[in-house]
Design an enzyme around this catalytic site. Structure first.
Site: not given
Length: 198
Positions: A37, A120
């Site tokens: 995620h 990220h």
């Protein structure tokens, strides 16, 4: 009490591309594919009524869906690396969405996140990985890029304390304007991820 955060889910095709980055780094505990995620805003452990307030406030976000491209790899921790990650190509839409969520959280009295937002996807947590091994891993995969995907919603996720992150549970989801209803079916579920990894 679960730990809450807002996030973007990683669709199946992008998750498959990320899974190809697994391996080749001593001391790495690789994140399960279904737990990939992109965290937008860490919220932390909050009481139920605060979680409800946050969810109610996030209902007021009305932003368009947008394309996102995962690209590049890096590490956190400098001389004591503790995680490797895949980065994201510059996206004004992503930054705008994250900023709005952050403003809402601060208006509700949640402390500001001291870290600057750096989008990220965490690939692995590191234990006793040498900086030289990490540098070698990153240089071998530095040209990583996945096909762009459309972000059709953002979610409120919870996590329980565990080794290596996860399991993550989507508590609530908010669609972005113009998102294709079928797009949500392209997101990896646990069963999809187990098929990906076979």
């Amino acid at each position: 009490m679960p730990r809450l955060f807002t996030a973007l889910e990683i669709p199946r095709d992008a998750a498959l591309s990320l899974s190809l980055l697994r391996g080749g780094l001593p001391g790495a505990r690789w994140i399960d594919v279904e737990n990939y995620h992109l965290t937008l805003r860490f919220i932390g452990d909050v009481e139920g009524h605060v979680a409800d307030e946050i969810a109610g406030a996030l209902d007021r976000i009305h932003r368009p869906s947008f394309p996102l491209t995962l690209s590049g790899v890096g590490a956190f921790g400098g001389k004591k690396p503790h995680a490797v990650w895949a980065g994201v190509s510059a996206s004004p839409d992503l930054v705008a969405l994250q900023s709005e969520i952050d403003r809402i959280c601060q208006r509700l009295g949640l402390p500001a996140d001291p870290r600057k937002f750096m989008p990220h996807v965490t690939l692995a947590r590191l234990r006793n990985s040498s900086p030289a091994d990490v540098a070698q891993y990153l240089s071998a995969r530095g040209n990583f890029s996945a096909l762009p995907f459309r972000v059709g919603r953002f979610v409120l996720m919870s996590s329980r304390d565990s080794v290596g992150g996860g399991p993550y549970i989507v508590e609530e989801a908010w669609p972005l304007a113009g998102a294709d209803a079928r797009a949500s079916s392209r997101f990896a579920s646990a069963s999809d991820a187990s098929r990906i990894m076979r």
